[in-house]
Scaffold this motif. Structure first.
Motif, PDB file in Angstrom:
ATOM      1  N   PHE A 162     -35.194   3.341 -25.681  1.00  0.00           N
ATOM      2  CA  PHE A 162     -36.605   2.918 -25.412  1.00  0.00           C
ATOM      3  C   PHE A 162     -37.370   3.731 -26.639  1.00  0.00           C
ATOM      4  O   PHE A 162     -38.625   3.310 -26.289  1.00  0.00           O
ATOM      5  CB  PHE A 162     -36.756   3.406 -23.936  1.00  0.00           C
ATOM      6  CG  PHE A 162     -36.431   2.873 -23.220  1.00  0.00           C
ATOM      7  CD1 PHE A 162     -36.891   1.532 -22.738  1.00  0.00           C
ATOM      8  CD2 PHE A 162     -34.919   3.330 -22.427  1.00  0.00           C
ATOM      9  CE1 PHE A 162     -35.965   0.831 -21.544  1.00  0.00           C
ATOM     10  CE2 PHE A 162     -34.525   2.638 -21.522  1.00  0.00           C
ATOM     11  CZ  PHE A 162     -34.926   1.409 -20.664  1.00  0.00           C
ATOM     12  N   SER A 192     -36.923   2.707 -29.624  1.00  0.00           N
ATOM     13  CA  SER A 192     -36.737   1.864 -30.697  1.00  0.00           C
ATOM     14  C   SER A 192     -38.260   1.044 -30.785  1.00  0.00           C
ATOM     15  O   SER A 192     -39.065   0.958 -30.188  1.00  0.00           O
ATOM     16  CB  SER A 192     -35.771   0.524 -30.116  1.00  0.00           C
ATOM     17  OG  SER A 192     -34.632   1.113 -29.864  1.00  0.00           O
ATOM     18  N   TRP A 230     -37.289  -5.138 -30.838  1.00  0.00           N
ATOM     19  CA  TRP A 230     -36.131  -5.858 -29.939  1.00  0.00           C
ATOM     20  C   TRP A 230     -34.833  -5.903 -30.938  1.00  0.00           C
ATOM     21  O   TRP A 230     -33.856  -5.488 -30.224  1.00  0.00           O
ATOM     22  CB  TRP A 230     -36.492  -6.871 -29.112  1.00  0.00           C
ATOM     23  CG  TRP A 230     -35.486  -7.581 -28.563  1.00  0.00           C
ATOM     24  CD1 TRP A 230     -34.743  -8.629 -28.639  1.00  0.00           C
ATOM     25  CD2 TRP A 230     -34.740  -6.901 -27.665  1.00  0.00           C
ATOM     26  NE1 TRP A 230     -33.649  -8.853 -27.809  1.00  0.00           N
ATOM     27  CE2 TRP A 230     -33.696  -7.832 -27.208  1.00  0.00           C
ATOM     28  CE3 TRP A 230     -34.790  -5.749 -26.904  1.00  0.00           C
ATOM     29  CZ2 TRP A 230     -32.840  -7.499 -26.293  1.00  0.00           C
ATOM     30  CZ3 TRP A 230     -33.982  -5.411 -25.930  1.00  0.00           C
ATOM     31  CH2 TRP A 230     -32.935  -6.271 -25.666  1.00  0.00           C
ATOM     32  N   ALA A 264     -33.549  -2.240 -31.151  1.00  0.00           N
ATOM     33  CA  ALA A 264     -32.987  -2.150 -29.630  1.00  0.00           C
ATOM     34  C   ALA A 264     -31.846  -2.792 -29.164  1.00  0.00           C
ATOM     35  O   ALA A 264     -30.845  -2.138 -28.597  1.00  0.00           O
ATOM     36  CB  ALA A 264     -34.291  -2.170 -28.599  1.00  0.00           C
ATOM     37  N   LEU A 288     -39.385  -3.707 -23.808  1.00  0.00           N
ATOM     38  CA  LEU A 288     -39.691  -3.000 -24.906  1.00  0.00           C
ATOM     39  C   LEU A 288     -40.743  -3.325 -26.049  1.00  0.00           C
ATOM     40  O   LEU A 288     -41.249  -2.713 -26.639  1.00  0.00           O
ATOM     41  CB  LEU A 288     -38.369  -2.850 -25.492  1.00  0.00           C
ATOM     42  CG  LEU A 288     -37.086  -1.776 -24.891  1.00  0.00           C
ATOM     43  CD1 LEU A 288     -35.876  -2.230 -25.538  1.00  0.00           C
ATOM     44  CD2 LEU A 288     -37.548  -0.339 -24.889  1.00  0.00           C
ATOM     45  N   CYS A 289     -40.853  -4.826 -26.113  1.00  0.00           N
ATOM     46  CA  CYS A 289     -41.821  -5.458 -27.073  1.00  0.00           C
ATOM     47  C   CYS A 289     -42.843  -5.422 -26.570  1.00  0.00           C
ATOM     48  O   CYS A 289     -43.842  -5.610 -27.365  1.00  0.00           O
ATOM     49  CB  CYS A 289     -41.062  -6.749 -27.467  1.00  0.00           C
ATOM     50  SG  CYS A 289     -39.399  -6.616 -28.242  1.00  0.00           S
TER      51      CYS A 289
END
Length: 140
Positions: free
Chosen positions: A65, A67, A70, A73, A110-111
């Motif tokens: 998390f 990162s 994407w 990650a 995440l993004c």
């Protein structure tokens, strides 16, 4: 992951009696542990049991998390999943399978910092109001 760690701890208590009162020390974040819990946690980390390995895998997945994108990650997640499968610990393998099943959603989380939390909260509130209203109607 916390649930997986606790399940492994419960299983390992039979082999290592010191794990019996280590639950909170293992599950709490480092900043929230008391001095006594820090000592207990250090003892768990010095052991060579599965609890220590599962906790390490948890710490590794938390790095995911952090990162920046994407692609980074995704490659990190694949490495993590490979190490989980190599560990052979069934509780953590189940978590890895859930990550794999929801890979796209994890990527979006995440993004894109947006979430539907507000909409879900509003929907829950509406359902609560409807339930209260329905219970009052049924009383008459």
């Amino acid at each position: 992951m916390n649930k997986a760690i606790d399940q492994v701890r419960r299983r390992e208590v039979k082999k290592q009696a010191g794990l019996k009162k280590a639950r909170l020390a293992i599950l709490k974040n480092e900043d929230n542990r008391t001095e006594k819990q820090k000592v207990i946690f250090q003892r768990v980390q010095e052991s060579h049991g599965e609890v220590r390995r599962v906790w390490k895998l948890k710490a590794d997945v938390q790095s995911l998390f952090e990162s920046s994108n994407w692609k980074e990650a995704s490659s990190y997640l694949q490495l993590w999943m490979d190490s989980v499968l190599q560990s052979g610990i069934q509780e953590v393998c189940a978590v890895a399978k859930r990550f794999q099943n929801h890979c796209q959603g994890v990527g979006h989380a995440l993004c894109y910092p947006q979430s539907n939390a507000k909409a879900e909260r509003l929907s829950g509130r509406i359902q609560e109001i409807k339930a209260i209203r329905l219970s009052k109607v049924r009383k008459f």
